[in-house]
Scaffold this motif. Structure first.
Motif, PDB file in Angstrom:
ATOM      1  N   ILE A 142       8.465 -55.354 -16.383  1.00  0.00           N
ATOM      2  CA  ILE A 142       7.555 -55.914 -15.379  1.00  0.00           C
ATOM      3  C   ILE A 142       8.289 -56.525 -14.187  1.00  0.00           C
ATOM      4  N   PRO A 143       9.333 -57.347 -14.362  1.00  0.00           N
ATOM      5  CA  PRO A 143      10.054 -57.851 -13.183  1.00  0.00           C
ATOM      6  C   PRO A 143      10.699 -56.743 -12.355  1.00  0.00           C
ATOM      7  N   ILE A 144      11.236 -55.710 -13.022  1.00  0.00           N
ATOM      8  CA  ILE A 144      11.836 -54.593 -12.286  1.00  0.00           C
ATOM      9  C   ILE A 144      10.766 -53.875 -11.473  1.00  0.00           C
ATOM     10  N   CYS A 145       9.641 -53.622 -12.104  1.00  0.00           N
ATOM     11  CA  CYS A 145       8.533 -52.948 -11.417  1.00  0.00           C
ATOM     12  C   CYS A 145       8.034 -53.783 -10.240  1.00  0.00           C
ATOM     13  N   PHE A 146       7.914 -55.089 -10.432  1.00  0.00           N
ATOM     14  CA  PHE A 146       7.440 -55.980  -9.374  1.00  0.00           C
ATOM     15  C   PHE A 146       8.389 -55.956  -8.177  1.00  0.00           C
ATOM     16  N   ALA A 147       9.697 -55.957  -8.447  1.00  0.00           N
ATOM     17  CA  ALA A 147      10.682 -55.892  -7.365  1.00  0.00           C
ATOM     18  C   ALA A 147      10.552 -54.586  -6.585  1.00  0.00           C
ATOM     19  N   ASN A 148      10.319 -53.479  -7.299  1.00  0.00           N
ATOM     20  CA  ASN A 148      10.132 -52.184  -6.635  1.00  0.00           C
ATOM     21  C   ASN A 148       8.873 -52.165  -5.783  1.00  0.00           C
ATOM     22  N   ILE A 149       7.819 -52.803  -6.264  1.00  0.00           N
ATOM     23  CA  ILE A 149       6.569 -52.853  -5.500  1.00  0.00           C
ATOM     24  C   ILE A 149       6.747 -53.680  -4.231  1.00  0.00           C
ATOM     25  N   LEU A 150       7.472 -54.785  -4.321  1.00  0.00           N
ATOM     26  CA  LEU A 150       7.731 -55.616  -3.142  1.00  0.00           C
ATOM     27  C   LEU A 150       8.490 -54.827  -2.074  1.00  0.00           C
ATOM     28  N   VAL A 151       9.518 -54.089  -2.493  1.00  0.00           N
ATOM     29  CA  VAL A 151      10.292 -53.294  -1.536  1.00  0.00           C
ATOM     30  C   VAL A 151       9.425 -52.184  -0.952  1.00  0.00           C
ATOM     31  N   PHE A 152       8.587 -51.568  -1.786  1.00  0.00           N
ATOM     32  CA  PHE A 152       7.664 -50.534  -1.310  1.00  0.00           C
ATOM     33  C   PHE A 152       6.733 -51.102  -0.233  1.00  0.00           C
ATOM     34  N   ALA A 153       6.250 -52.317  -0.451  1.00  0.00           N
ATOM     35  CA  ALA A 153       5.370 -52.966   0.531  1.00  0.00           C
ATOM     36  C   ALA A 153       6.128 -53.263   1.822  1.00  0.00           C
ATOM     37  N   ALA A 154       7.403 -53.633   1.695  1.00  0.00           N
ATOM     38  CA  ALA A 154       8.203 -53.954   2.884  1.00  0.00           C
ATOM     39  C   ALA A 154       8.370 -52.744   3.800  1.00  0.00           C
ATOM     40  N   TRP A 155       8.398 -51.532   3.203  1.00  0.00           N
ATOM     41  CA  TRP A 155       8.497 -50.318   4.029  1.00  0.00           C
ATOM     42  C   TRP A 155       7.286 -50.172   4.943  1.00  0.00           C
ATOM     43  N   MET A 181      23.982 -49.347  -2.039  1.00  0.00           N
ATOM     44  CA  MET A 181      24.129 -48.638  -3.310  1.00  0.00           C
ATOM     45  C   MET A 181      23.252 -49.272  -4.386  1.00  0.00           C
ATOM     46  N   LEU A 182      23.095 -50.588  -4.328  1.00  0.00           N
ATOM     47  CA  LEU A 182      22.235 -51.296  -5.276  1.00  0.00           C
ATOM     48  C   LEU A 182      20.799 -51.379  -4.788  1.00  0.00           C
ATOM     49  N   LEU A 183      20.611 -51.808  -3.545  1.00  0.00           N
ATOM     50  CA  LEU A 183      19.264 -52.053  -3.026  1.00  0.00           C
ATOM     51  C   LEU A 183      18.430 -50.775  -2.951  1.00  0.00           C
ATOM     52  N   SER A 184      19.078 -49.642  -2.731  1.00  0.00           N
ATOM     53  CA  SER A 184      18.329 -48.379  -2.643  1.00  0.00           C
ATOM     54  C   SER A 184      17.703 -47.994  -3.978  1.00  0.00           C
ATOM     55  N   THR A 185      18.227 -48.540  -5.088  1.00  0.00           N
ATOM     56  CA  THR A 185      17.659 -48.212  -6.403  1.00  0.00           C
ATOM     57  C   THR A 185      16.349 -48.964  -6.658  1.00  0.00           C
ATOM     58  N   PHE A 186      15.995 -49.882  -5.766  1.00  0.00           N
ATOM     59  CA  PHE A 186      14.708 -50.573  -5.851  1.00  0.00           C
ATOM     60  C   PHE A 186      13.774 -50.125  -4.731  1.00  0.00           C
ATOM     61  N   SER A 187      14.167 -49.086  -4.034  1.00  0.00           N
ATOM     62  CA  SER A 187      13.464 -48.686  -2.816  1.00  0.00           C
ATOM     63  C   SER A 187      12.736 -47.360  -2.996  1.00  0.00           C
ATOM     64  N   HIS A 188      11.442 -47.347  -2.641  1.00  0.00           N
ATOM     65  CA  HIS A 188      10.629 -46.130  -2.682  1.00  0.00           C
ATOM     66  C   HIS A 188       9.735 -46.112  -1.449  1.00  0.00           C
ATOM     67  N   TYR A 189       9.753 -44.998  -0.756  1.00  0.00           N
ATOM     68  CA  TYR A 189       8.865 -44.890   0.410  1.00  0.00           C
ATOM     69  C   TYR A 189       7.502 -44.348   0.015  1.00  0.00           C
ATOM     70  N   ALA A 196       5.884 -42.415 -10.302  1.00  0.00           N
ATOM     71  CA  ALA A 196       6.572 -41.538 -11.251  1.00  0.00           C
ATOM     72  C   ALA A 196       7.778 -42.241 -11.879  1.00  0.00           C
ATOM     73  N   ASN A 197       8.566 -42.905 -11.050  1.00  0.00           N
ATOM     74  CA  ASN A 197       9.745 -43.591 -11.572  1.00  0.00           C
ATOM     75  C   ASN A 197       9.378 -44.741 -12.498  1.00  0.00           C
ATOM     76  N   MET A 198       8.382 -45.534 -12.105  1.00  0.00           N
ATOM     77  CA  MET A 198       7.987 -46.673 -12.932  1.00  0.00           C
ATOM     78  C   MET A 198       7.321 -46.203 -14.229  1.00  0.00           C
ATOM     79  N   TYR A 199       6.634 -45.091 -14.176  1.00  0.00           N
ATOM     80  CA  TYR A 199       6.009 -44.544 -15.378  1.00  0.00           C
ATOM     81  C   TYR A 199       7.067 -44.129 -16.402  1.00  0.00           C
ATOM     82  N   VAL A 200       8.092 -43.439 -15.923  1.00  0.00           N
ATOM     83  CA  VAL A 200       9.170 -42.996 -16.813  1.00  0.00           C
ATOM     84  C   VAL A 200       9.940 -44.201 -17.357  1.00  0.00           C
ATOM     85  N   LEU A 201      10.226 -45.164 -16.481  1.00  0.00           N
ATOM     86  CA  LEU A 201      10.954 -46.353 -16.921  1.00  0.00           C
ATOM     87  C   LEU A 201      10.166 -47.112 -17.981  1.00  0.00           C
TER      88      LEU A 201
END
Length: 344
Positions: A142-155, A181-189, A196-201
């Motif tokens: 859940i924290p990993i997913c939340f971080a990805n959603i925040l970055v997605f919103a920032a785009w 190299m690190l931040l891009s792994t939390f980034s989705h446009y 798809a990524n969060m579902y697999v994770l």
């Protein structure tokens, strides 16, 4: 531990290549500059996961082997810090649990007296009950997913887009090559890419955390994300193929590689094709084979090099990392214990 339930493969990751397809005709950036860039050089680019960025011109002359020393050093230091931090975190959790068990009678009496005080808020009580009812894997996911959603919103915020492009997309030709190299792994446009990524994770995190523990899991996930980015850098530099990459695919491939190697006989299936059932061992071989073909043949469907780097990281951790690195952490914990005592 019933991994057949854990991996019921809604879990697909196996045709990870199907799940990770991104909207190609998706929402355009509100920024007009990006729309103009999309019309230029339509045939250039590298990673379909970063479709809006493929059309941004990158100077291939700035991509040189000698520029990889800095990312290599960052990868080694960050990975070491991840597993060292995970070991210390586990030590602190075990210590806190031991102290809590020793004080349990006192804590019980304290709770009885103060229960109405610290749980007076209904929503807080419900939130505590919900969180306590989650599995260890879900508490990490859940924290990993939340971080990805925040970055997605920032785009979606036009004013943030230059910063997002500089720091949340990895590219060996950029001025900033380490933190992306690190931040891009939390980034989705794309929303589809994120889902798809969060579902697999989510599908594989429960089994992985049950085996590794949350601390080791997080160390593997974060370090594999950076290692997969470095693998992508290396491939792009050698082949002189400039382009932006983003997404959690590399880190997730490490978790997938670890679980499928550790439990090769687990039966998996594809959510939309329930009649198709296969073993986890076969699944990882097919996925790695497709990515290897993509690297050799120069496919530009995905960042195949990053996928291979992540998968290799997970497979190697399953065979050697856990035994020869994680189980040899005792000197570090002894040092931390003595340092902790001296600080007090």
């Amino acid at each position: 531990m019933a991994l057949s339930h854990i991996m019921k493969f809604n879990q697909i990751c196996c045709n990870r290549h199907l799940l990770l397809q991104i909207e190609d005709k998706f929402q355009k950036f509100p920024n007009r500059a990006f729309r103009r860039l999309q019309k230029q050089n339509k045939k250039e680019g590298f990673d379909s996961l970063a479709s809006p960025f493929n059309n941004v011109n990158v100077d291939t002359g700035s991509i040189r082997i000698r520029k990889l020393w800095k990312p290599l050093g960052f990868t080694l230091m960050f990975s070491t810090a991840c597993f060292g931090g995970a070991a210390v975190w586990q030590y602190e959790n075990m210590r806190a649990h031991a102290i809590n068990m020793l004080k349990q009678p006192t804590v019980f009496l304290y709770k009885k007296k103060s229960e109405t005080y610290y749980k007076s808020s209904d929503w807080r009580r419900q939130l505590n009950e919900w969180w306590n009812g989650l599995s260890p894997g879900e508490k990490v996911f859940i924290p990993i997913c939340f971080a990805n959603i925040l970055v997605f919103a920032a785009w979606r915020i036009p004013r943030f887009q230059p910063t997002m492009l500089n720091y949340f997309c990895s590219n060996p030709g950029s001025k900033s090559v380490c933190w992306p190299m690190l931040l891009s792994t939390f980034s989705h446009y794309s929303a589809i890419h994120l889902f798809a990524n969060m579902y697999v994770l989510h599908s594989f995190s429960t089994g992985a955390v049950a085996t590794l523990g949350k601390e080791q899991f997080l160390g593997l996930y974060l370090s594999a994300g950076v290692i997969s980015s470095f693998t992508s850098y290396l491939y792009k530099t050698v082949t002189k193929q400039a382009g932006f990459s983003l997404g959690a695919s590399g880190a997730i491939m490490a978790i997938l590689g670890y679980v499928c190697t550790q439990y090769p006989d687990t039966k998996l299936g594809i959510i939309f094709l329930p009649i198709l059932v296969f073993s986890a061992g076969s699944a990882i071989k097919v996925i790695v084979g497709l990515d290897l073909a993509g690297v050799v043949l120069g496919w530009r469907i995905f960042d195949h090099a990053a996928h291979l780097g992540g998968a290799a990281c997970g497979i190697m951790w399953s065979y050697w990392g856990n035994q020869y690195i994680w189980h040899k952490r005792e000197p570090l914990l002894q040092y931390w214990h003595s340092l902790r005592g001296s600080i007090k």
